[in-house]
Design a protein around this motif. Structure first.
Motif, mmCIF file in Angstrom:
data_model
loop_
_atom_site.group_PDB
_atom_site.id
_atom_site.type_symbol
_atom_site.label_atom_id
_atom_site.label_comp_id
_atom_site.label_asym_id
_atom_site.label_seq_id
_atom_site.Cartn_x
_atom_site.Cartn_y
_atom_site.Cartn_z
ATOM 1 N N VAL A 61 0.857 -1.181 0.000
ATOM 2 C CA VAL A 61 0.000 0.000 0.000
ATOM 3 C C VAL A 61 0.896 1.235 0.000
ATOM 4 O O VAL A 61 1.207 1.801 1.032
ATOM 5 C CB VAL A 61 -0.938 -0.004 1.216
ATOM 6 N N SER A 62 1.321 1.627 -1.194
ATOM 7 C CA SER A 62 2.202 2.792 -1.307
ATOM 8 C C SER A 62 1.377 4.069 -1.277
ATOM 9 O O SER A 62 0.516 4.276 -2.116
ATOM 10 C CB SER A 62 2.997 2.722 -2.609
ATOM 11 N N PHE A 63 1.674 4.924 -0.307
ATOM 12 C CA PHE A 63 1.016 6.214 -0.221
ATOM 13 C C PHE A 63 1.984 7.286 -0.689
ATOM 14 O O PHE A 63 1.905 8.429 -0.281
ATOM 15 C CB PHE A 63 0.551 6.460 1.214
ATOM 16 N N GLY A 64 2.912 6.864 -1.584
ATOM 17 C CA GLY A 64 3.915 7.809 -2.037
ATOM 18 C C GLY A 64 4.119 7.793 -3.531
ATOM 19 O O GLY A 64 5.136 8.243 -4.038
ATOM 20 N N HIS A 65 3.123 7.298 -4.269
ATOM 21 C CA HIS A 65 3.322 7.205 -5.708
ATOM 22 C C HIS A 65 3.308 8.565 -6.396
ATOM 23 O O HIS A 65 3.750 8.672 -7.537
ATOM 24 C CB HIS A 65 2.312 6.234 -6.340
ATOM 25 N N ALA A 66 2.833 9.600 -5.689
ATOM 26 C CA ALA A 66 2.926 10.949 -6.259
ATOM 27 C C ALA A 66 4.383 11.304 -6.506
ATOM 28 O O ALA A 66 4.700 12.065 -7.425
ATOM 29 C CB ALA A 66 2.285 11.961 -5.318
ATOM 30 N N ALA A 67 5.285 10.767 -5.703
ATOM 31 C CA ALA A 67 6.712 11.046 -5.888
ATOM 32 C C ALA A 67 7.127 10.683 -7.310
ATOM 33 O O ALA A 67 7.792 11.459 -7.997
ATOM 34 C CB ALA A 67 7.540 10.261 -4.877
ATOM 35 N N PHE A 68 6.704 9.524 -7.760
ATOM 36 C CA PHE A 68 7.119 9.055 -9.086
ATOM 37 C C PHE A 68 6.373 9.813 -10.185
ATOM 38 O O PHE A 68 6.950 10.154 -11.212
ATOM 39 C CB PHE A 68 6.911 7.548 -9.203
ATOM 40 N N PHE A 69 5.086 10.082 -9.916
ATOM 41 C CA PHE A 69 4.273 10.864 -10.855
ATOM 42 C C PHE A 69 4.922 12.233 -11.058
ATOM 43 O O PHE A 69 5.115 12.694 -12.188
ATOM 44 C CB PHE A 69 2.862 11.008 -10.269
ATOM 45 N N GLY A 70 5.316 12.858 -9.960
ATOM 46 C CA GLY A 70 5.924 14.182 -10.017
ATOM 47 C C GLY A 70 7.319 14.149 -10.628
ATOM 48 O O GLY A 70 7.683 15.037 -11.412
ATOM 49 N N LEU A 71 8.097 13.147 -10.280
ATOM 50 C CA LEU A 71 9.438 13.043 -10.860
ATOM 51 C C LEU A 71 9.360 12.908 -12.373
ATOM 52 O O LEU A 71 10.131 13.533 -13.103
ATOM 53 C CB LEU A 71 10.189 11.842 -10.264
ATOM 54 N N GLY A 72 8.405 12.087 -12.842
ATOM 55 C CA GLY A 72 8.202 11.963 -14.285
ATOM 56 C C GLY A 72 7.840 13.315 -14.890
ATOM 57 O O GLY A 72 8.347 13.705 -15.942
ATOM 58 N N GLY A 73 6.967 14.051 -14.187
ATOM 59 C CA GLY A 73 6.560 15.368 -14.653
ATOM 60 C C GLY A 73 7.737 16.329 -14.721
ATOM 61 O O GLY A 73 7.932 17.031 -15.722
ATOM 62 N N TYR A 74 8.536 16.349 -13.659
ATOM 63 C CA TYR A 74 9.691 17.237 -13.656
ATOM 64 C C TYR A 74 10.726 16.825 -14.695
ATOM 65 O O TYR A 74 11.419 17.690 -15.253
ATOM 66 C CB TYR A 74 10.307 17.326 -12.253
ATOM 67 N N ALA A 75 10.860 15.525 -14.955
ATOM 68 C CA ALA A 75 11.790 15.089 -15.997
ATOM 69 C C ALA A 75 11.396 15.739 -17.322
ATOM 70 O O ALA A 75 12.239 16.287 -18.042
ATOM 71 C CB ALA A 75 11.769 13.564 -16.116
ATOM 72 N N ALA A 76 10.088 15.716 -17.609
ATOM 73 C CA ALA A 76 9.605 16.333 -18.846
ATOM 74 C C ALA A 76 9.816 17.840 -18.806
ATOM 75 O O ALA A 76 10.324 18.442 -19.765
ATOM 76 C CB ALA A 76 8.124 15.999 -19.049
ATOM 77 N N GLY A 77 9.452 18.468 -17.690
ATOM 78 C CA GLY A 77 9.520 19.917 -17.579
ATOM 79 C C GLY A 77 10.941 20.446 -17.660
ATOM 80 O O GLY A 77 11.231 21.400 -18.388
ATOM 81 N N ILE A 78 11.837 19.804 -16.918
ATOM 82 C CA ILE A 78 13.215 20.298 -16.856
ATOM 83 C C ILE A 78 13.910 20.115 -18.204
ATOM 84 O O ILE A 78 14.552 21.042 -18.719
ATOM 85 C CB ILE A 78 13.981 19.578 -15.718
ATOM 86 N N LEU A 79 13.759 18.927 -18.793
ATOM 87 C CA LEU A 79 14.410 18.692 -20.089
ATOM 88 C C LEU A 79 13.871 19.662 -21.141
ATOM 89 O O LEU A 79 14.629 20.228 -21.937
ATOM 90 C CB LEU A 79 14.204 17.242 -20.534
ATOM 91 N N ALA A 80 12.557 19.869 -21.123
ATOM 92 C CA ALA A 80 11.954 20.751 -22.123
ATOM 93 C C ALA A 80 12.405 22.194 -21.925
ATOM 94 O O ALA A 80 12.672 22.915 -22.889
ATOM 95 C CB ALA A 80 10.432 20.656 -22.044
ATOM 96 N N THR A 81 12.501 22.635 -20.662
ATOM 97 C CA THR A 81 12.926 24.010 -20.387
ATOM 98 C C THR A 81 14.343 24.252 -20.905
ATOM 99 O O THR A 81 14.627 25.275 -21.532
ATOM 100 C CB THR A 81 12.878 24.276 -18.867
#
Lengths: 251, 326
Positions: free
Chosen positions: B57-77
């Motif tokens: 019961v992972s209550f921390g999957h937002a970490a991975f969701f957000g990391l994926g998001g930042y990977a896209a955001g940072i590389l694109a910036t």
């Protein structure tokens, strides 16, 4: 009889819980081809001993040698892979899986890594066939597709036995296999274990004295954590200390 | 074909039909809605591997969701500003190539999940829930306090990242990319579930003591499952950032962990298409009830309560009946 190297050897094993000495300097061995029974009244420390051999409890001192190798530092899974098969006092199976899939898990473990991600197990003949064979061996083949949670108590015992045998163990650790089996079931299981001893040596923890006396080659008696007597069936039957400590209570 | 298979097909085709119907009706907004469903379902498909199959019961999957998001955001910036990510010891430049961004999102989420898993998987039950939550919150606060990439304000992606031969700015084409990724991950999940690894993973949930007594160490199995699960949710995060053309720390917050868990539970824990059903219901409620009242989550709460109390199998449990075990 020629001395053969023991498959399992416990040397001066010790385990305490606070002031309670649950295992007090226990030494015993199991040799190839024999059934060594471990008996003792409730609270004698039989379960504690089994847990240490299986690896779910760490001894305070002493040595556990399996096949000539010190296994004291190994995990439960590592010991199983070396060939230490077991059944539990209360049957332990995967309740949502069918009997067949339960046994297939054991077969899968003997075939090496479980890190195989893509091939469906139900289409894997090497798993299904080997598992069916072990289910037939314990007379459970026609219940192969039944979910383990829906099996009867006795059937779950048989299933556990099939799972243990599917591991091709070098030693079987049976923790009260007769418990709750009823006279008919006990008799069948006794017959089954009798034929099994030629294939795999057994360390048998059991309350059913009739079964122990008819099966065991040697018996060790555990009282308050220490072995008070060890010997053949006749020696144990006639041993005064044993009668006093244990058998006397039953009469 | 079992009833569940029929329902899975219906869900898959239903989602595929929405954007085309929307186009015919001249309501392109619904394409975005369907894309949201596909991406959030993908995040749930990831969590479902850990939660549904492995019982973690992972209550921390937002970490991975957000990391994926930042990977896209940072590389694109960096690609947009034509600044290298770093120049030493070797030059790494940004990118607006989705395929590369996905790879970075997957690897980043997997590595972080491996490290979190090494610690968190030594515990179980409520401690596991709390440790995964704690790690996710650490990353959340890190993102807030790191000014280089917008801190609390987040990061805009000025032009949606590109995909070879496709125009990602066309909503239908972007939807189709997300849809295909979702279906691919569902396919991978199905194969995993039926494989040797899946068998071991399911027994790690049902009875870890039994798994160990079969010679398979539950810890290793769980850790690998946790990593794969995180990688899928991380990939969903990269897509989500591209959908909104924006990333912010809110993608990392515990609300998101909760929402991903709600998709899984609403749809049916451990059911292959559960996260899709759950995400679809969530988005539909958010849209329609959210249009009527601000307090739509009150009704969501009631539905969730009913699902947990009365229908253990979630939406798929209602539609397809009890799970069949092989």
């Amino acid at each position: 009889m020629a001395e053969t190297a023991p498959i399992l050897e416990l040397r001066e094993l010790r385990k305490s819980f606070g002031a309670l000495k649950a295992t007090d300097d226990v030494s015993l061995d199991v040799r190839p081809g024999e059934i060594h029974a471990l008996i003792g009244p409730n609270g004698a420390g039989k379960s504690t001993l089994i847990h240490q051999v299986a690896g779910s409890l760490t001894p305070d001192g002493g040595e556990i040698r399996f096949n000539g190798e010190d296994i004291s530092g190994l995990t439960v899974a590592q010991r199983v892979r070396l060939g230490l098969g077991r059944t539990f006092q209360v049957s332990s199976v995967a309740p949502e899986f069918s009997a067949l899939r339960n046994v297939m898990l054991s077969v899968q473990s003997t075939q090496g890594s479980s890190f195989r991600f893509f091939k469906p197990v139900m289409h894997d003949a090497s798993l299904v066939d080997a598992a069916m064979e072990k289910l037939s061996l314990v007379d459970l083949a026609e219940r192969a597709d039944v979910v383990a949670a829906e099996l009867s108590h006795g059937e779950r015992r048989q299933l556990e036995m099939a799972m243990a045998l599917a591991l091709n163990p070098k030693l079987l650790l049976l923790d009260e296999p007769m418990a709750g089996m009823g006279p008919e079931g006990s008799k069948n299981l006794t017959g089954f274990l009798d034929t099994l001893r030629h294939e795999v040596p057994i360390l048998l923890v059991e309350h059913d004295m009739e079964a122990v006396f008819s099966l065991a080659d040697r018996i060790s008696v555990l009282v308050y954590g220490s072995v008070i007597a060890s010997g053949s069936v006749d020696e144990i039957r006639t041993n005064r200390d044993v009668r006093e400590a244990y058998l006397g209570e039953e009469d | 074909m079992s009833r569940e298979t029929v329902i899975n097909w219906a869900l898959a085709l239903g989602l595929l039909a929405v954007p085309f119907l929307a186009l015919m009706q001249g309501e392109p907004f619904y394409i975005t809605l369907a894309t949201r469903v596909a991406i959030l379902a993908l995040a749930g498909v990831g969590l479902n591997l850990a939660l549904g199959l492995g019982g973690m019961v992972s209550f921390g999957h937002a970490a991975f969701f957000g990391l994926g998001g930042y990977a896209a955001g940072i590389l694109a910036t960096h690609a947009f500003n034509q600044e290298p990510l770093f120049a030493w010891p070797f030059m790494v430049s940004g990118s607006n190539d989705m395929l590369l961004i996905w790879l970075v999102a997957i690897v980043l989420s997997a590595v972080v999940a491996f490290l979190i898993g090494l610690i968190a998987l030594r515990t179980s039950g409520v401690y596991f829930i709390m440790i995964t939550l704690a790690f996710a919150q650490m990353i959340y606060y890190f993102a807030i306090s790191w000014p280089a990439y917008g801190g609390e304000d987040g990061l805009s992606i000025y032009v949606r990242n590109g995909f070879p031969e496709l125009n990602t700015l066309d909503p239908i084409q972007f939807f189709l990319i997300c849809y295909v990724v979702l279906m691919a991950c569902l396919f991978i999940s199905a194969r995993l579930r039926d494989s040797r690894f899946g068998a071991a993973l399911q027994v790690a949930r049902q009875n870890p003591e039994r798994l160990a007594a079969t010679g398979i160490a539950p810890f290793n199995i769980r850790l690998v499952a946790f990593v794969i699960s995180a990688a899928m949710t991380g990939l969903a995060g990269a897509l989500f950032a591209d959908l909104n053309r924006f990333v912010s720390p809110s993608m990392l917050s515990w609300h998101v962990s909760g929402e991903i868990m709600i998709f899984v539970i609403l749809g049916g824990v451990g059911r292959l298409f559960g996260p899709l059903a759950g995400a679809a219901l969530f988005i539909v409620m958010e849209f329609y009830l959210g249009g009527i009242t601000e307090h739509w989550q009150f009704f969501l709460g009631i539905i969730l309560l009913c699902v947990v109390l009365f229908v253990r199998g979630g939406i798929l449990g209602i539609l397809a009946g009890r799970r069949v075990h092989g």
